[in-house]
Scaffold this motif. Structure first.
Motif, short mmCIF file in Angstrom:
data_model
loop_
_atom_site.label_atom_id
_atom_site.label_comp_id
_atom_site.label_asym_id
_atom_site.label_seq_id
_atom_site.Cartn_x
_atom_site.Cartn_y
_atom_site.Cartn_z
N GLY A 1 0.76 -1.07 0.09
CA GLY A 1 0.01 -0.03 -0.05
C GLY A 1 0.96 1.20 -0.16
N ILE A 2 1.68 1.24 0.80
CA ILE A 2 2.74 2.49 1.03
C ILE A 2 3.58 2.53 -0.46
N GLY A 3 3.88 1.61 -0.99
CA GLY A 3 4.63 1.76 -2.31
C GLY A 3 3.77 2.12 -3.37
N THR A 4 2.42 1.49 -3.65
CA THR A 4 1.61 1.83 -4.41
C THR A 4 1.05 3.63 -4.36
N ALA A 5 0.70 3.85 -3.15
CA ALA A 5 0.33 5.04 -3.09
C ALA A 5 1.58 6.09 -3.16
N SER A 6 2.81 5.87 -3.01
CA SER A 6 3.90 6.63 -3.18
C SER A 6 4.15 6.78 -4.70
N GLY A 7 3.79 5.74 -5.34
CA GLY A 7 3.93 5.69 -6.96
C GLY A 7 2.94 6.76 -7.45
N PHE A 8 1.56 6.60 -7.02
CA PHE A 8 0.55 7.58 -7.58
C PHE A 8 0.92 8.94 -7.08
N ALA A 9 1.77 9.20 -5.87
CA ALA A 9 2.00 10.47 -5.61
C ALA A 9 3.08 11.15 -6.45
N ILE A 10 4.20 10.26 -6.51
CA ILE A 10 5.41 10.56 -7.49
C ILE A 10 4.56 10.93 -8.72
N ALA A 11 3.91 10.22 -9.29
CA ALA A 11 3.34 10.48 -10.66
C ALA A 11 2.46 11.87 -10.96
N ILE A 12 1.61 11.91 -10.00
CA ILE A 12 0.47 12.92 -9.99
C ILE A 12 1.39 14.31 -9.79
N VAL A 13 2.63 14.28 -8.77
CA VAL A 13 3.44 15.55 -8.53
C VAL A 13 4.34 15.87 -10.00
#
Length: 191
Positions: free
Chosen positions: A137-149
């Motif tokens: 969950g942490i990895g997936t959410a971090s990937g989402f945050a990286i992509a959106i930023v």
């Protein structure tokens, strides 16, 4: 330990939920106009996905499986996600009203964000335990945050660029997102 680190890196970069699995595109495209707003959305999604992964893992393992109610997993996971989003919404409204206003309709849409539900269902399908679910969950959410930023940063630069009329607006954003997806496929060699 090595497997857990690879799980997080793989979820964040190699199998990025937005750029390789194409889940969560609505907030990805809708909120990525400003870096500040995207950062806030990324933080909210990190919080919701991480906690929903942990809570879903516990509920599935200790309630649904022993009672043989596995068929209710989707409904239960949606209820968990909705409760967490309501909590995030209340905290943002009280503590950071400007971010709450900037996120607008996209904040409640985290409840229906297929990336959030997809992570919970992936954890069950892959047979992850509690720690693996939490880290995934942490990895997936971090990937989402990286992509959106990253997309927000590019979109801010595009605002001041001379773009042909036919590509202005969403067409250039989709082209940019596609190029980002191709770039993220370069991380496939990491794992």
């Amino acid at each position: 330990m090595k497997e857990l680190i690879l799980l997080v890196i793989g979820a964040a970069l190699v199998n990025n939920v937005v750029l390789s699995r194409f889940l969560g595109l609505c907030p990805f495209l809708g909120v990525s106009k400003k870096v500040e707003t995207s950062t806030g959305m990324g933080a909210a999604v990190i919080f919701v996905i991480t906690l929903s992964s942990a809570a879903s893992s516990i509920i599935y393992s200790f309630i649904l499986v022993p009672l043989k109610l596995e068929y209710l997993q989707t409904i239960v996971f949606i209820l968990v996600i909705a409760a967490l989003v309501q909590f995030v919404e209340m905290v943002l409204k009280k503590q950071i009203p400007s971010l709450y206003e900037a996120l607008g309709v996209f904040l409640p849409l985290i409840t229906t964000n297929c990336a959030v539900l997809g992570v919970a269902l992936d954890n069950v399908a892959k047979g992850h335990g509690f720690i693996q679910s939490l880290l995934y969950g942490i990895g997936t959410a971090s990937g989402f945050a990286i992509a959106i930023v990253l997309l927000a940063g590019v979109r801010e630069k595009i605002e001041n660029s001379d773009i042909p009329y036919t590509l202005q607006g969403m067409p250039i954003v989709l082209i940019t997102a596609g190029l980002m997806a191709i770039a993220f496929f370069g991380f496939a060699g990491l794992i």
